[in-house]
Design an enzyme around this catalytic site. Structure first.
Site, mmCIF file in Angstrom:
data_model
loop_
_atom_site.group_PDB
_atom_site.id
_atom_site.type_symbol
_atom_site.label_atom_id
_atom_site.label_comp_id
_atom_site.label_asym_id
_atom_site.label_seq_id
_atom_site.Cartn_x
_atom_site.Cartn_y
_atom_site.Cartn_z
ATOM 1 N N ALA A 11 38.706 57.187 46.116
ATOM 2 C CA ALA A 11 38.236 56.058 46.912
ATOM 3 C C ALA A 11 38.887 54.755 46.474
ATOM 4 O O ALA A 11 39.322 53.950 47.311
ATOM 5 C CB ALA A 11 36.714 55.950 46.820
ATOM 6 N N TRP A 37 39.318 66.065 39.086
ATOM 7 C CA TRP A 37 38.773 67.357 38.670
ATOM 8 C C TRP A 37 38.259 68.189 39.848
ATOM 9 O O TRP A 37 37.882 69.349 39.663
ATOM 10 C CB TRP A 37 37.636 67.136 37.676
ATOM 11 C CG TRP A 37 38.105 66.526 36.395
ATOM 12 C CD1 TRP A 37 38.169 65.194 36.091
ATOM 13 C CD2 TRP A 37 38.615 67.213 35.250
ATOM 14 N NE1 TRP A 37 38.675 65.021 34.834
ATOM 15 C CE2 TRP A 37 38.958 66.232 34.291
ATOM 16 C CE3 TRP A 37 38.812 68.564 34.940
ATOM 17 C CZ2 TRP A 37 39.481 66.563 33.039
ATOM 18 C CZ3 TRP A 37 39.334 68.884 33.703
ATOM 19 C CH2 TRP A 37 39.656 67.901 32.770
ATOM 20 N N GLY A 62 37.465 72.084 45.048
ATOM 21 C CA GLY A 62 37.289 72.623 46.391
ATOM 22 C C GLY A 62 38.238 72.051 47.418
ATOM 23 O O GLY A 62 39.132 72.725 47.926
ATOM 24 N N GLY A 63 38.083 70.767 47.761
ATOM 25 C CA GLY A 63 38.967 70.161 48.743
ATOM 26 C C GLY A 63 38.272 69.111 49.571
ATOM 27 O O GLY A 63 37.367 68.421 49.108
ATOM 28 N N GLU A 95 32.935 76.793 52.182
ATOM 29 C CA GLU A 95 32.090 76.600 51.008
ATOM 30 C C GLU A 95 30.636 76.581 51.444
ATOM 31 O O GLU A 95 30.313 76.658 52.635
ATOM 32 C CB GLU A 95 32.472 75.300 50.277
ATOM 33 C CG GLU A 95 33.850 75.347 49.646
ATOM 34 C CD GLU A 95 34.186 74.108 48.842
ATOM 35 O OE1 GLU A 95 33.402 73.134 48.878
ATOM 36 O OE2 GLU A 95 35.221 74.107 48.168
ATOM 37 N N HIS A 124 25.664 71.436 40.336
ATOM 38 C CA HIS A 124 26.530 72.497 40.838
ATOM 39 C C HIS A 124 26.019 73.818 40.275
ATOM 40 O O HIS A 124 25.809 73.942 39.069
ATOM 41 C CB HIS A 124 27.976 72.274 40.412
ATOM 42 C CG HIS A 124 28.952 73.050 41.228
ATOM 43 N ND1 HIS A 124 29.060 74.424 41.132
ATOM 44 C CD2 HIS A 124 29.849 72.668 42.176
ATOM 45 C CE1 HIS A 124 29.984 74.843 41.982
ATOM 46 N NE2 HIS A 124 30.476 73.799 42.627
ATOM 47 N N ARG A 141 24.015 73.796 48.044
ATOM 48 C CA ARG A 141 23.992 73.797 46.582
ATOM 49 C C ARG A 141 22.595 73.629 45.999
ATOM 50 O O ARG A 141 22.278 74.206 44.956
ATOM 51 C CB ARG A 141 24.912 72.694 46.055
ATOM 52 C CG ARG A 141 26.372 73.016 46.259
ATOM 53 C CD ARG A 141 27.265 71.878 45.813
ATOM 54 N NE ARG A 141 28.661 72.252 45.990
ATOM 55 C CZ ARG A 141 29.680 71.443 45.780
ATOM 56 N NH1 ARG A 141 29.457 70.199 45.379
ATOM 57 N NH2 ARG A 141 30.916 71.856 45.955
ATOM 58 N N GLU A 200 31.653 57.794 45.419
ATOM 59 C CA GLU A 200 30.407 58.317 44.854
ATOM 60 C C GLU A 200 29.459 57.226 44.384
ATOM 61 O O GLU A 200 28.240 57.422 44.368
ATOM 62 C CB GLU A 200 30.707 59.270 43.698
ATOM 63 C CG GLU A 200 29.494 60.031 43.190
ATOM 64 C CD GLU A 200 29.824 61.043 42.116
ATOM 65 O OE1 GLU A 200 28.878 61.673 41.591
ATOM 66 O OE2 GLU A 200 31.019 61.203 41.782
ATOM 67 N N ARG A 250 24.365 66.704 48.885
ATOM 68 C CA ARG A 250 25.696 66.629 49.486
ATOM 69 C C ARG A 250 26.177 67.984 49.958
ATOM 70 O O ARG A 250 26.113 68.972 49.226
ATOM 71 C CB ARG A 250 26.688 66.065 48.460
ATOM 72 C CG ARG A 250 28.132 66.087 48.932
ATOM 73 C CD ARG A 250 29.042 65.422 47.930
ATOM 74 N NE ARG A 250 29.156 66.183 46.695
ATOM 75 C CZ ARG A 250 30.152 67.023 46.415
ATOM 76 N NH1 ARG A 250 31.089 67.275 47.320
ATOM 77 N NH2 ARG A 250 30.213 67.640 45.249
ATOM 78 N N SER A 287 32.631 64.900 49.771
ATOM 79 C CA SER A 287 32.687 63.717 48.906
ATOM 80 C C SER A 287 34.041 63.017 48.945
ATOM 81 O O SER A 287 34.107 61.799 49.183
ATOM 82 C CB SER A 287 32.328 64.094 47.467
ATOM 83 O OG SER A 287 33.078 65.206 47.033
#
Length: 556
Positions: free
Chosen positions: A33, A63, A66-67, A132, A252, A301, A386, A397, A402
C-alpha cells in the site's frame, strides 16, 4: 453510547527536532500500500518522502504467499466476489466499499503487470487463478507459486527507485504534527541507530499517509514480521483519529507448529495449499472440517481457526495436521517452493507427510477509520492498507483481499491527493498531553497475556484479567529518553488495551471475535466499536451502525 473505558499513552517524550524539511506528501511504510501510494503520487507530479523504520520493502506484504483476489475468470463475476466478501465479513462489511474494491481489483492487477510484475500465467498467457478459503470461484492471482507478496513488493520497489522518490530508511515515525485546529502539517521522525533515536527532525507536509501495516506482534506467535507493532494505529489515535474493530484479529488456521512456547514470526502455510486440495486432519487421520462448514477445508478463516481451537480444547493436543501428500511431490515442490523449503528447514516434508499446524495471529481487520480514498477523521491524515479500517474486511477478512485492498486504496488516495490537497503545511501547534512511554521490558509479558486471554477464543474473565495486567505495566516518565523499543512497546500497549476493552464490550461471537461465554451472534451487535483518545489518555468508545448492510448469510 460513549464510555471512558481505560487509559493509554497520549503523548510520547519526543526528542527535539534538529532540522526541518518540506514535501508535498509523507508516506509512512513500504509494504504494497505504501509503495503504490508513493509511486502513484510521483506519477501525478507530487513530491513524496517515504519513511520506513526498516529497510525498503520490509513489512507483511513481502511475506504474503497467497496472492491477490480479483474477478478475472470466465465463470466468475463481481457479485460473487462481493457476496463471498460479505459472508466472510459476518455482517460488519461496508457493502459500498466492498463493491468498489471488487470493481477496481482487475485494474490493480493489470497495473502491476504494466509495472513489470512476473505473475504466474496459464497456458493462454493470462494470470493463472487458484482458490482459497471462502471463495466460490478460482480468483486468486499469484506469483512465484507462493511468493506473491515478494513479487508485488519487488515490482513496486523497483518502480519507486526508478522514479527517484526519497526514502528515509531505518527512520521512526514518532508523532503527527498538527495545527491548533487539528489539521495535519507533518511528521516528527528520528533515525534509528542500534535501537537509539538520533537526528530527530520534522518533515513538513500538508498530507501524511499511514501505510504501516497491522499489529500481529501484540501476540507471542504471529505470521507477521517483527515490525508489525501497531505503530500507525497508535500514531493516528494520539493525533485525534478514530479507530475501530480492533478486536477483529484474524488468526490464520495453518501456521507451522514448531513446538510449545514458539515465539515471534512463525512459518505460514498458505491457504492456497488447501485451495489445491490439502486437508486438515487429526492425529488419527480424520478430517476435522467435514461437517463443520459447507466449504469444509475451504471455509472462511475464522471458521477454520475456531474449529481447530475447539478440537484442541477437547483433545488437549497442541496442533492438528495439514495433509498434502496426495497432491504429489512434484506438484507440491513446483506450486509451493517457498513453503516446501520453509517446512524442510523446520524438519518437515510437506509432500510426504502431514505437517503440524495451529492457528496464529495473522491480520488486523480493524484499524484507523478511513474510506477507500484513505481519508480519516483528521484533516490531512490518510490511511491505506492493513492499518486502515475501511469496512472492506468486516469482522473477518476474505483470503487475498488484503493486498488487493491496499493497492486499490493506494491508487484512490494518490488520485485524491493529486487534486485535493493544501498547498502548504502550516505551522504546528505545541504538543499537549502528559508524555510517557511503556517500559520495553514489559513487552514479553504484554504479548504473553494477550495470547493467553485474547486469542482465537476469549471470555470475560480472561479479558478482565488482561485489562488489569495491561493497566499495571510499568511506564517511563516525561523525562525518559525515548528509544525505538519504547516506541514499539507503547504502540503494542495501546493496541492490546483497545483490543481487550473492545473484546470485553462485544458480548457475542462474530467473525474473528469468538467468546466462549457468549457463543451466539447477536443482531444488536451488528455495529462497529469506534474508539478515540482524549488529551489525558482516556479511551472513549461508542457504537456506530454499519453503513450499508447486505442480505448475506452470517456464518457464526
Amino acid at each position: 453510547m460513549s464510555a471512558s473505558l481505560t487509559r493509554v499513552v497520549a503523548a510520547l517524550p519526543l526528542p527535539a527536532a534538529g532540522w526541518t524539511r518540506s514535501t508535498d506528501v509523507v508516506v509512512v511504510g513500504t509494504g504494497a500500500a505504501g509503495l503504490m501510494t508513493a509511486v502513484a503520487l510521483a506519477d501525478a507530479g507530487r513530491a513524496v518522502t517515504v519513511v520506513t523504520k526498516g529497510a525498503l520493502g520490509d513489512g507483511s506484504s513481502a511475506w504474503a504467499q497467497g496472492g491477490l483476489a480479483a474477478v478475472l475468470g470466465p465463470d466468475d463475476d463481481a457479485d460473487l466476489h462481493v457476496h463471498d466478501t460479505l459472508v466472510a465479513g459476518a455482517g460488519l462489511c461496508d457493502e459500498d466499499a466492498v463493491r468498489t474494491l471488487v470493481a477496481e481489483a482487475p485494474a490493480a492487477v493489470a497495473l502491476l503487470q504494466e509495472l513489470g510484475a512476473r505473475l504466474d500465467l496459464d497456458a493462454d498467457g493470462r494470470p493463472a487463478l487458484t482458490r482459497e478459503g471462502g471463495h466460490s470461484r478460482d480468483r486468486i492471482v499469484h506469483a512465484g507459486g507462493d511468493a506473491s507478496g515478494a513479487e508485488v513488493t519487488r515490482t513496486l520497489g523497483d518502480a519507486l527507485r526508478a522514479r527517484g522518490i526519497e526514502v528515509l530508511e531505518h527512520t521512526a515515525a514518532l508523532e503527527i504534527l498538527r495545527t491548533g485546529d487539528g489539521r495535519v502539517v507533518g511528521l516528527r521522525v528520528a533515525r534509528i541507530e542500534d535501537g537509539a533515536l538520533v537526528d530527530a527532525g520534522d518533515l513538513y507536509a500538508p498530507a501524511v499517509v499511514l501505510a504501516t501495516g497491522g499489529y500481529g506482534q501484540v501476540y507471542a506467535a504471529s505470521s507477521n514480521p517483527a515490525g508489525a507493532t501497531g505503530d500507525g494505529l497508535a500514531l493516528a489515535l494520539r493525533a485525534g483519529a478514530e479507530v475501530a474493530d480492533v478486536e477483529m484479529v484474524q488468526f490464520h488456521p495453518t501456521v507451522l507448529w514448531c513446538g510449545p512456547g514458539a515465539e515471534g514470526q512463525q512459518v505460514l502455510v498458505s491457504e492456497a495449499v488447501r485451495g489445491e486440495g490439502a486437508v486438515l486432519v487429526d492425529a488419527t487421520g480424520r478430517r476435522i472440517m467435514l461437517g463443520a462448514h459447507p466449504l469444509a477445508d475451504l471455509a472462511p478463516r475464522d471458521v477454520v481457526s475456531a474449529t481447530i481451537a475447539a478440537h484442541l480444547r477437547a483433545t488437549g493436543e497442541d496442533h492438528v495436521f495439514l495433509d498434502a501428500t496426495h497432491l504429489g511431490a512434484e506438484f507440491v515442490a513446483r506450486r509451493f517452493p517457498g513453503i516446501t523449503a520453509a517446512c524442510a528447514a523446520a524438519g518437515f516434508d510437506l509432500s510426504r507427510e502431514p505437517v503440524p499446524v495451529a492457528p496464529a495471529a495473522h491480520y488486523a481487520c480493524g484499524g484507523v477509520v478511513a474510506d477507500l480514498d484513505g481519508r480519516t477523521t483528521v484533516p490531512g491524515l490518510y490511511a491505506v492498507g492493513e492499518v486502515a479500517c475501511t469496512g472492506v474486511q468486516g469482522a473477518n477478512r476474505l483470503a487475498s483481499n488484503s493486498i488487493t485492498e491496499g493497492l486499490v486504496a493506494a491508487r484512490r488516495c494518490a488520485a485524491l491527493l493529486s487534486t485535493e490537497m493544501a498547498t502548504s503545511a502550516g505551522v504546528p501547534a505545541t504538543m499537549t498531553g502528559t508524555a510517557g512511554a511503556l517500559d520495553p521490558a514489559a513487552r514479553p509479558a504484554l504479548a504473553a497475556a494477550t495470547t493467553r486471554h485474547a486469542g482465537v477464543v476469549r471470555d470475560a474473565a480472561g479479558l478482565t484479567e488482561l485489562a488489569g495486567l495491561l493497566g499495571a505495566l510499568p511506564r517511563t516518565g516525561p523525562d525518559a529518553v525515548l528509544d525505538a523499543a519504547a516506541v514499539e512497546t507503547t504502540a503494542l500497549h495501546t493496541v492490546a488495551t483497545l483490543l481487550a476493552a473492545a473484546a470485553l464490550t462485544r458480548t457475542e461471537s462474530r467473525g474473528c471475535h469468538r467468546r466462549l461465554d457468549a457463543p451466539g451472534t447477536r443482531p444488536e451487535w451488528q455495529v462497529r466499536l469506534v474508539h478515540r483518545l482524549d488529551r489525558s489518555g482516556h479511551v472513549h468508545t461508542r457504537t456506530e451502525p454499519v453503513r450499508t448492510l447486505a442480505a448475506a448469510q452470517v456464518v457464526a
